[in-house]
Design a protein around this motif. Sequence first.
Motif, mmCIF file in Angstrom:
data_model
loop_
_atom_site.group_PDB
_atom_site.id
_atom_site.type_symbol
_atom_site.label_atom_id
_atom_site.label_comp_id
_atom_site.label_asym_id
_atom_site.label_seq_id
_atom_site.Cartn_x
_atom_site.Cartn_y
_atom_site.Cartn_z
ATOM 1 N N UNK A 197 0.814 -1.201 0.000
ATOM 2 C CA UNK A 197 0.000 0.000 0.000
ATOM 3 C C UNK A 197 0.847 1.250 0.000
ATOM 4 N N UNK A 198 0.221 2.375 0.406
ATOM 5 C CA UNK A 198 0.916 3.655 0.406
ATOM 6 C C UNK A 198 0.332 4.567 1.465
ATOM 7 N N UNK A 199 1.122 5.539 1.869
ATOM 8 C CA UNK A 199 0.645 6.577 2.773
ATOM 9 C C UNK A 199 -0.050 7.645 1.937
ATOM 10 N N UNK A 200 -1.227 8.105 2.427
ATOM 11 C CA UNK A 200 -2.060 9.000 1.642
ATOM 12 C C UNK A 200 -2.016 10.434 2.187
ATOM 13 N N UNK A 201 -1.903 11.420 1.318
ATOM 14 C CA UNK A 201 -1.877 12.830 1.751
ATOM 15 C C UNK A 201 -3.293 13.382 1.933
ATOM 16 N N UNK A 202 -4.016 12.955 2.989
ATOM 17 C CA UNK A 202 -5.405 13.352 3.187
ATOM 18 C C UNK A 202 -5.496 14.788 3.699
ATOM 19 N N UNK A 257 -5.386 15.941 12.281
ATOM 20 C CA UNK A 257 -4.096 15.334 11.969
ATOM 21 C C UNK A 257 -4.248 13.817 11.961
ATOM 22 N N UNK A 258 -3.956 13.214 10.823
ATOM 23 C CA UNK A 258 -4.185 11.784 10.660
ATOM 24 C C UNK A 258 -3.030 11.118 9.911
ATOM 25 N N UNK A 259 -2.830 9.855 10.220
ATOM 26 C CA UNK A 259 -2.009 8.991 9.378
ATOM 27 C C UNK A 259 -2.985 8.107 8.609
ATOM 28 N N UNK A 260 -3.032 8.293 7.310
ATOM 29 C CA UNK A 260 -3.930 7.497 6.468
ATOM 30 C C UNK A 260 -3.084 6.692 5.485
ATOM 31 N N UNK A 261 -3.365 5.415 5.421
ATOM 32 C CA UNK A 261 -2.588 4.556 4.529
ATOM 33 C C UNK A 261 -3.455 3.423 4.011
ATOM 34 N N UNK A 262 -2.968 2.754 2.966
ATOM 35 C CA UNK A 262 -3.680 1.607 2.405
ATOM 36 C C UNK A 262 -2.871 0.335 2.598
ATOM 37 N N UNK A 263 -3.599 -0.764 2.669
ATOM 38 C CA UNK A 263 -2.997 -2.099 2.708
ATOM 39 C C UNK A 263 -3.499 -2.896 1.519
ATOM 40 N N UNK A 264 -2.632 -3.717 0.956
ATOM 41 C CA UNK A 264 -3.036 -4.668 -0.069
ATOM 42 C C UNK A 264 -3.159 -6.028 0.595
ATOM 43 N N UNK A 265 -4.388 -6.531 0.689
ATOM 44 C CA UNK A 265 -4.625 -7.807 1.349
ATOM 45 C C UNK A 265 -5.112 -8.836 0.333
ATOM 46 N N UNK A 266 -4.746 -10.102 0.516
ATOM 47 C CA UNK A 266 -5.177 -11.129 -0.448
ATOM 48 C C UNK A 266 -6.696 -11.199 -0.529
#
Length: 493
Positions: free
Chosen positions: A136-141, A146-155
């Motif tokens: 995944x990646x960290x997203x510039x929301x 103030x947040x840490x937003x990121x994505x995961x690639x799951x099977x």
Amino acid sequence: MRLPLPEKAEAFLKRVGPLYLGGTFRKAATGEVFPVLNPATGEVLARVARGGKEDVDQAVALARKALEGSWGRTSPDERGRLLFRLSELIEAHADTLAALEALNVGKPYAEARTADIPLVAQHFRYFAGWATKWGGEVLPVSFPGEYLAYTRREPVGVVGAITPWNFPLLIASWKLAPALAVGCTVILKPSELTPLTALYLAELMEEAGFPKGTVSVIPGYGEEAGAALVAHPGVDKISFTGSVEVGKGILKQAAETLKRVTLELGGKSPVILLEDADPKRVLKGALFASFFNQGEVCAAGSRLFVPKSKLDYFLENLVTGAQAIQQGHPLDPRTQMGPLISREHMERVLGYVQRGLEEGATLLTGGEPNPGAGPGFFVKPTIFLAEDGQTIAREEIFGPVLSVLPYEDPEEVARRANATPYGLAAGIFGQDMRRAIRLAHALKAGTVWINGYLLLDAASPWGGYKESGIGREMGRYALEHYTEVKSVWLNLT
């Protein structure tokens, strides 16, 4: 003259029979078997377990257990190591796999040994590298705060892979390799006509050390094992390669459980010769595009568009080239084209030939069985001078039948080439690259080759427009279909 059958292939044919259920070779739940034929002779090569609904139920349970257990806990690095180890074993057993593929499909051994099997190994090796790189990646929301937003690639989960008979092991690798790389478990249902190399691959996966339940191989009939796989609520995704008719049926059935579905279906691919095309390259390329693998190729270049000004030259030389193709037993090193897969399919292809004659197409060569090549299902390379509206120029024949279509206006070629429900592949031969590239952009096809044909690589995506399918195999594009994207937000205030 025939090449001797490798000892490992001979030994395998004596022991093959059980299906592979999550790490164990066993009989089908019903105890039933079905014959697997050698299309060059019509003789029985082996009798294989006839998998069905109960076997699929057990395979899904084992796959789910592995997904939530041993395979689910396997690190990306370890998944890559296992896939790389499998690619090494495939290369070590290449002679055996090629011989089994040649005998079961009918393709010349040289083609299986130099094309199919090396590409199979390449696919597992290529996706072994992706196991540690697909994330995944960290997203510039911009949501207030103030947040840490990121994505995961799951099977995506448990994958049902249903493969055809024309490239049994190669197309299985297109599905197995990316699915395993990202952490899915897989139940492979090979065609009932050509299950042998899939079962041999299961033995190699055992040797490589894949955890129990990660992969099952269930040979059987589409209306039994295949239908059970598509209908099963515990299967999260179906990846199918085969006919448009069956693909549409799978899509409808999968809607009941909202499964993810990718389909690689049929084609009626155009090969377009431009006025300035190199005659020698064109002749070789056009014959290869149409008659490679007996024409049993979803991307076969079965519509050849030829400038009227060059028509006589190309017709004469195409006919000469087709008549020179050596047909015979797949293990004979002189063989350039083998038999069709079955008597039923041979009769289907010959039915199209008859339809072409009835509709007024001009038969230039072939169009009949070739008993001189052997007792199996041989059809001579066939060439028609045809028109766009004739059945042989519109429908997928899946055999060694080429329709030559003259044209005068280069501006109309793209329109005529696109006038089909298919859009899998296309070929262009010419020396003016500006014209060739403009034409490539105008064609509605998932792959366009310029001055070549059937060029494949694990890194390059494969799939079609329109009724040729949904989604892509190969390359990083395939990985998207085997993963779900999860968005995670962490409040930092």
